[in-house]
Design a protein around this motif. Sequence first.
Motif, PDB file in Angstrom:
ATOM      1  N   TYR A 190       3.259  47.434 -19.687  1.00 14.86           N
ATOM      2  CA  TYR A 190       2.065  47.686 -20.071  1.00 14.86           C
ATOM      3  C   TYR A 190       1.410  48.569 -18.777  1.00 14.86           C
ATOM      4  O   TYR A 190       1.542  48.225 -17.478  1.00 14.86           O
ATOM      5  CB  TYR A 190       1.242  46.386 -20.315  1.00 14.86           C
ATOM      6  CG  TYR A 190      -0.297  46.842 -20.300  1.00 14.86           C
ATOM      7  CD1 TYR A 190      -0.912  47.383 -21.306  1.00 14.86           C
ATOM      8  CD2 TYR A 190      -1.142  46.429 -19.133  1.00 14.86           C
ATOM      9  CE1 TYR A 190      -2.559  47.433 -21.102  1.00 14.86           C
ATOM     10  CE2 TYR A 190      -2.619  46.284 -19.014  1.00 14.86           C
ATOM     11  CZ  TYR A 190      -3.200  47.137 -20.186  1.00 14.86           C
ATOM     12  OH  TYR A 190      -4.175  47.594 -19.931  1.00 14.86           O
TER      13      TYR A 190
ATOM     14  N   ILE B 295       1.820  45.414 -34.624  1.00 16.09           N
ATOM     15  CA  ILE B 295       1.427  44.359 -33.913  1.00 16.09           C
ATOM     16  C   ILE B 295       1.965  42.990 -34.347  1.00 16.09           C
ATOM     17  O   ILE B 295       1.783  42.782 -35.702  1.00 16.09           O
ATOM     18  CB  ILE B 295      -0.110  44.472 -34.081  1.00 16.09           C
ATOM     19  CG1 ILE B 295      -0.757  45.637 -33.773  1.00 16.09           C
ATOM     20  CG2 ILE B 295      -0.758  43.119 -33.467  1.00 16.09           C
ATOM     21  CD1 ILE B 295      -2.205  45.908 -33.871  1.00 16.09           C
TER      22      ILE B 295
ATOM     23  N   CYS C 205       4.463  45.808 -30.556  1.00 14.18           N
ATOM     24  CA  CYS C 205       3.820  44.689 -29.759  1.00 14.18           C
ATOM     25  C   CYS C 205       3.970  43.301 -30.036  1.00 14.18           C
ATOM     26  O   CYS C 205       3.951  43.032 -31.238  1.00 14.18           O
ATOM     27  CB  CYS C 205       2.324  44.879 -29.415  1.00 14.18           C
ATOM     28  SG  CYS C 205       1.890  46.547 -28.784  1.00 14.18           S
ATOM     29  N   GLU C 206       4.497  42.554 -29.023  1.00 13.33           N
ATOM     30  CA  GLU C 206       4.913  40.928 -29.247  1.00 13.33           C
ATOM     31  C   GLU C 206       4.862  40.442 -27.880  1.00 13.33           C
ATOM     32  O   GLU C 206       5.595  40.982 -27.111  1.00 13.33           O
ATOM     33  CB  GLU C 206       6.165  40.922 -29.988  1.00 13.33           C
ATOM     34  CG  GLU C 206       6.436  39.433 -30.421  1.00 13.33           C
ATOM     35  CD  GLU C 206       5.630  38.490 -31.174  1.00 13.33           C
ATOM     36  OE1 GLU C 206       4.943  37.602 -30.713  1.00 13.33           O
ATOM     37  OE2 GLU C 206       5.547  39.059 -32.426  1.00 13.33           O
TER      38      GLU C 206
ATOM     39  N   CYS D  16       6.566  46.898 -26.385  1.00 15.34           N
ATOM     40  CA  CYS D  16       5.613  46.239 -25.145  1.00 15.34           C
ATOM     41  C   CYS D  16       5.102  44.920 -25.382  1.00 15.34           C
ATOM     42  O   CYS D  16       4.490  44.534 -26.296  1.00 15.34           O
ATOM     43  CB  CYS D  16       4.444  47.273 -25.348  1.00 15.34           C
ATOM     44  SG  CYS D  16       3.245  47.038 -23.555  1.00 15.34           S
TER      45      CYS D  16
ATOM     46  N   HIS E 151       3.249  42.915 -24.724  1.00 18.33           N
ATOM     47  CA  HIS E 151       1.701  42.649 -23.958  1.00 18.33           C
ATOM     48  C   HIS E 151       0.666  42.470 -24.992  1.00 18.33           C
ATOM     49  O   HIS E 151       1.111  43.107 -26.280  1.00 18.33           O
ATOM     50  CB  HIS E 151       1.507  43.843 -23.149  1.00 18.33           C
ATOM     51  CG  HIS E 151       0.233  43.744 -22.334  1.00 18.33           C
ATOM     52  ND1 HIS E 151       0.230  42.801 -21.222  1.00 18.33           N
ATOM     53  CD2 HIS E 151      -1.195  44.177 -22.487  1.00 18.33           C
ATOM     54  CE1 HIS E 151      -0.956  42.891 -20.592  1.00 18.33           C
ATOM     55  NE2 HIS E 151      -1.926  43.651 -21.574  1.00 18.33           N
TER      56      HIS E 151
ATOM     57  N   ALA F 237      -1.476  43.475 -27.910  1.00 18.67           N
ATOM     58  CA  ALA F 237      -1.770  44.876 -28.491  1.00 18.67           C
ATOM     59  C   ALA F 237      -3.154  45.280 -28.389  1.00 18.67           C
ATOM     60  O   ALA F 237      -3.340  46.514 -28.356  1.00 18.67           O
ATOM     61  CB  ALA F 237      -1.534  44.726 -30.047  1.00 18.67           C
TER      62      ALA F 237
ATOM     63  N   VAL G 266      -3.086  47.206 -25.429  1.00 16.83           N
ATOM     64  CA  VAL G 266      -2.511  48.337 -25.566  1.00 16.83           C
ATOM     65  C   VAL G 266      -3.140  49.384 -26.291  1.00 16.83           C
ATOM     66  O   VAL G 266      -3.105  50.504 -25.802  1.00 16.83           O
ATOM     67  CB  VAL G 266      -0.920  47.855 -26.271  1.00 16.83           C
ATOM     68  CG1 VAL G 266      -0.177  49.339 -26.672  1.00 16.83           C
ATOM     69  CG2 VAL G 266      -0.291  47.106 -25.428  1.00 16.83           C
TER      70      VAL G 266
END
Length: 249
Positions: free
Chosen positions: A44, A76, A99-100, A124, A126, A128, A131
């Motif tokens: 991220y 997501i 994203c997870e 990623c 982080h 979402a 993001v």
Amino acid sequence: MRPQSLADVAYPKTIKSFVRRAGRTTSGQSKAFGELGPRFLLPYQPIALDFAKAFAHTADVAPANDNSSRPTVLEIGFGMGEATAHIAALLPGTNFLCCEVHEPGVGALLKRIGEQNLCNIRICAHDAVEVIDHMLPLQSLAGAHIFFPDPWHKKKHNKRRLIQAPLIAKLAARLKVGGYLHCATDWQPYAEQILEVLSAEPLLKNTAPEKHPALLGYAPKPHYRPLTKFENRGLKLGHGVWDLVFERV
């Protein structure tokens, strides 16, 4: 019974796309982190993401396409990555930014990437929402997937649900014109709320066929979304599943 009207729900000031869950990372998942993490995990950073650079090794999958023009779909919350890997294999000409924050889930998807030789996924690990806010330029996405987000069944917890007007406005702004947002849930009150939220977003229009009143605004399951083991088990027990597909106008 229908959920509260959107106007009656007191949304938190800060939306989170995740809930921390307990879980153990297996040895296979840990090995995948070490071997595949450097290539498929994106850190991220609060700066706009360069999609062509992030997916630089994806062109091997569809060499006829210039990687800089390949469509990118945001996912997501992919859980253990079963559906993600299936869709990425089915659509090799599309890049998937996923994203997870659940570490065993990230490890499981990395393991699937290695086993299935997938090149068009980047992860990623982080939140979402951050993001979306900081890494995704406006009108940069071809699509977005949110499959089976936590329904927060109790009425007093509805405000914790991910799919709320502020998040959908952010997502809609980052979809290209003609891009799509696909949500799926197995909890009818949440499906009704999602339909209400998406229908209220001026940048989105429902793709559900108007000549099919039995669908009541919900979409037929798109061909690319697989039936997971969890979903199959629910369907056998008589549980419903609702897909909602809206398009950026």
